[in-house]
Design an enzyme around this catalytic site. Sequence first.
Site, mmCIF file in Angstrom:
data_model
loop_
_atom_site.group_PDB
_atom_site.id
_atom_site.type_symbol
_atom_site.label_atom_id
_atom_site.label_comp_id
_atom_site.label_asym_id
_atom_site.label_seq_id
_atom_site.Cartn_x
_atom_site.Cartn_y
_atom_site.Cartn_z
ATOM 1 N N CYS A 81 4.041 2.607 -7.411
ATOM 2 C CA CYS A 81 2.744 3.173 -7.025
ATOM 3 C C CYS A 81 2.155 2.251 -5.968
ATOM 4 C CB CYS A 81 1.817 3.279 -8.233
ATOM 5 S SG CYS A 81 0.143 3.813 -7.813
ATOM 6 N N CYS A 215 -3.385 8.050 -2.588
ATOM 7 C CA CYS A 215 -2.046 7.748 -3.104
ATOM 8 C C CYS A 215 -1.341 6.900 -2.057
ATOM 9 C CB CYS A 215 -1.272 9.031 -3.380
ATOM 10 S SG CYS A 215 0.449 8.754 -3.859
#
Length: 279
Positions: A81, A215
């Site tokens: 991530c 993101c």
Amino acid sequence: MRFSKLQGSGNDFVIIDNRDKKVEEFLEDLGLSITDFVKKVCTPHTGVGADGLILIENPKDKSNDFSWRFFNADGSEAEMCGNGSRCAVRFAFDEGIVGERVRFETLAGVIQAFVLEGGKRIKVQLTQPKDYREVVLEVDGQRIEGSFINTGVPHFVGIVNDVEKIDVIKLGRLIRFHSEFQPKGTNVNFIQALDSKSIKIRTYERGVEAETLACGTGATASAIVAYKKGIVLEKPVEVKTRSGEILIIDFDEHLKQVFLEGGVIRVFDGFFRREFLEC
């Protein structure tokens, strides 16, 4: 048990220093699985509320600074991530675990990072992207063209004229679970060009199963696709996220070195009480 909450460009994460394995002892005492623990913690209103949960652990290779385990809000463990990695580095820096140059272990490989402005900005060098390809999908009676690339986790990137007119939840979910990307599915990004070096993005995140404010790996995937497709002509690429913050993505022509940079904020520190975990 102590925890901290940090956010990078609107992506928020609960982070725990688990180098002493206290989480396993805590959950064993409660009779709770790690999956259920993550779900309870990340649920808004009844929990802390977050896009994911990160455990900072001892590295397997002593030449690295730490290892992490990253969990999506639904309790699933993910390889990588981007914004979570920046928050993890800021946390580790604040806690005295690392200095200004960092190496840490993820399921996607070893990530290098750089602490800037005393931790207010973090720059990470991501693992080399892979599996780039053009795809054409049949979705809900529509023919959708886009690109696929794995920037640590899989991403579909579609170029549109106006991201504000896209039903990100509906269309994102259909693409996320499309047979083309099974068995694990994909994250989904819609991008629009702003000028020769910047794009605007909206992202449906796998594991969160909703649109998120940002993101990091999605911004990285989108910047690379935008450059490859010629909708931006300059690097580094500026990516305007849903939160309004700008992520800076830089990379070489052969994608051997890819960098993600942006701000990180430590929101608060707290302690979990057994009461909400037992209910």
